[in-house]
Write an enzyme that holds these catalytic residues in place. Sequence first.
Site, mmCIF file in Angstrom:
data_model
loop_
_atom_site.group_PDB
_atom_site.id
_atom_site.type_symbol
_atom_site.label_atom_id
_atom_site.label_comp_id
_atom_site.label_asym_id
_atom_site.label_seq_id
_atom_site.Cartn_x
_atom_site.Cartn_y
_atom_site.Cartn_z
ATOM 1 C CB CYS A 77 -3.998 35.419 11.944
ATOM 2 S SG CYS A 77 -4.135 36.709 10.716
ATOM 3 C CD GLU A 78 -2.670 28.791 13.811
ATOM 4 O OE1 GLU A 78 -2.068 27.990 14.533
ATOM 5 O OE2 GLU A 78 -3.886 28.719 13.564
ATOM 6 N NE ARG B 167 3.932 15.673 5.014
ATOM 7 C CZ ARG B 167 5.197 15.614 5.323
ATOM 8 N NH1 ARG B 167 6.035 16.515 4.841
ATOM 9 N NH2 ARG B 167 5.669 14.673 6.098
ATOM 10 C CE1 TYR C 44 -0.867 10.664 3.403
ATOM 11 C CE2 TYR C 44 1.489 10.522 2.973
ATOM 12 C CZ TYR C 44 0.270 9.903 3.190
ATOM 13 O OH TYR C 44 0.195 8.538 3.205
ATOM 14 C CD GLU D 21 -2.462 -1.215 2.804
ATOM 15 O OE1 GLU D 21 -2.109 -0.408 3.691
ATOM 16 O OE2 GLU D 21 -3.337 -2.062 2.984
ATOM 17 N N GLY E 221 2.098 4.991 -0.611
ATOM 18 C CA GLY E 221 1.463 6.292 -0.856
ATOM 19 C C GLY E 221 2.513 7.337 -1.190
ATOM 20 N NE ARG E 222 5.706 10.102 3.629
ATOM 21 C CZ ARG E 222 5.150 10.984 4.462
ATOM 22 N NH1 ARG E 222 5.299 12.268 4.249
ATOM 23 N NH2 ARG E 222 4.475 10.579 5.517
HETATM 24 N N1 LLP Z 1 -1.574 1.994 4.481
HETATM 25 C C1 LLP Z 1 -2.131 2.458 5.614
HETATM 26 C C2 LLP Z 1 -3.001 1.574 6.389
HETATM 27 C C3 LLP Z 1 -1.866 3.780 6.035
HETATM 28 O O1 LLP Z 1 -2.398 4.225 7.178
HETATM 29 C C4 LLP Z 1 -1.018 4.607 5.278
HETATM 30 C C5 LLP Z 1 -0.725 5.990 5.688
HETATM 31 C C6 LLP Z 1 -0.472 4.080 4.093
HETATM 32 C C7 LLP Z 1 -0.766 2.762 3.725
HETATM 33 C C8 LLP Z 1 0.429 4.872 3.199
HETATM 34 O O2 LLP Z 1 1.608 5.202 3.854
HETATM 35 P P1 LLP Z 1 2.798 5.911 3.035
HETATM 36 O O3 LLP Z 1 3.303 4.909 2.043
HETATM 37 O O4 LLP Z 1 2.244 7.113 2.381
HETATM 38 O O5 LLP Z 1 3.772 6.230 4.087
HETATM 39 N N2 LLP Z 1 -0.229 13.016 6.748
HETATM 40 C C9 LLP Z 1 1.023 12.387 7.120
HETATM 41 C C10 LLP Z 1 1.105 10.935 6.690
HETATM 42 C C11 LLP Z 1 -0.016 10.079 7.220
HETATM 43 C C12 LLP Z 1 0.054 8.644 6.769
HETATM 44 C C13 LLP Z 1 -1.177 7.902 7.142
HETATM 45 N N3 LLP Z 1 -1.240 6.529 6.719
HETATM 46 C C14 LLP Z 1 2.178 13.203 6.536
HETATM 47 O O6 LLP Z 1 1.929 14.213 5.881
HETATM 48 O O7 LLP Z 1 3.341 12.878 6.780
#
Ligand code: LLP
Length: 426
Positions: free
Chosen positions: A344-345, A315, A373, A276, A278-279
Amino acid sequence: MNHFDYRDGALHCEDVPLARIAEEVGTPVYVYSTATFRRHAQVFRDGLKALGARVHLAYAIKANPNVAVLRVLADEGYGADVVSGGEMARALAAGIPARDIVFSGVGKTRAELARGVDEGIGQFNLELEEEGAVLAQIAHARGKRARATLRVNPDVDAGTHAKISTGRAENKFGVPIDQAPAMFDRLAPLDGLDLTGVACHIGSQLADLSRLEEAYRRVGRLVEELRGAGHTITRVDLGGGLGVPYKQGDALPSPAEYGAMVARVTEGWDVDLMFEPGRVIAGNAGVLLTEVVWVKPGVTNPYVIVDAAMNDLARPALYDAWHDFAAVRPNGERITANIAGPVCESGDTFAMGREIDRVASGDLAVFRTAGAYGATMASTYNSRDLVPEVLVDGDRYAVVADRIAAETILAAERVPEWLTPAKAAG
Ligand code: LLP
């Protein structure tokens, strides 16, 4: 590697000058590179090549759920990991088949589970025993079986920011790994449920593969134990979490190094492996393009006030995250400055005492590595517009999310009839 480069002294996204997008769409605006998305999708897949054909890729759409982005990744053969009814709807709208969608999330409602069953979602990652029992009932009542994994919490410190760490015992995610066998014994026999797998995800922006390796080893031991107890285990979901470099000099494991570790740890597991990411797919595929409003003298360093703020890119305010800042047309000079937005913070500060390109009011600049994100966490705080998004492909670009004007948000608000009309001032 990404496709944001200087040509003749001006920053481009692929073949499009960022100045052109600023001129035609306005700032602040997120700009994404199709070529970078595709490249990252391919590099991640290549990194897992040694694992063979039993690999399934479900892009964690929370990182960047723009429907055009999802189309690009669907085209690269990615399914989706979703965590809400809204994300499920996006993945389906982008043409991702329901069977290639994983439904994660610690608070899936009964209505969301039912919708998932009706749509034929390929995998539900259960977060607690009761959810499994409810899902079984919902599916059984419809004459169906829902395929599920049990998400376990391996109690491993991922070594990342506390707010994005998910695999420690005190975190809200998964079931304690030592309780998983007993839960399997109770859930697996239920009509309506195909509980044939285990899932784990210990956190995001992970830089240390040894933490992931430890978590995966614990999962491997669990799989053995479950099989020993007579359960059929055909699938393991290893989550996401691989970090990306935000700062020059950041050393992060590559997808190939990650893949080699996974191949070593999962040897002999004889399961389908789900990932899974994402980033690692989205992070370096986007920048936040902004214009300098003022350069304001400060006590120690000047404040570069840009027209992007914490509501557009949360972030830094949330996690003290670093995003490189670069002028679109640098003049070669450098200054030490603070970078802040108009909100304003004091939390609306992107950097303090940082050496950056010298910029003046009216100049364009970018925050890099904002493809994950970024826009998805934007808000309209301080009654600011909701930030738009642009997707570049070669020498063309499209606005893939409109700027939503503060007036449009205002128009959705109502003053109830019982409040008297405002008195004229004075
Ligand atoms: N799978 C699950 C169950 C997750 O909770 C997440 C991310 C991912 C996959 C994807 O993770 P990645 O490969 O993107 O690390 N807003 C935060 C990041 C929150 C991640 C939440 N879960 C930031 O900007 O750093």
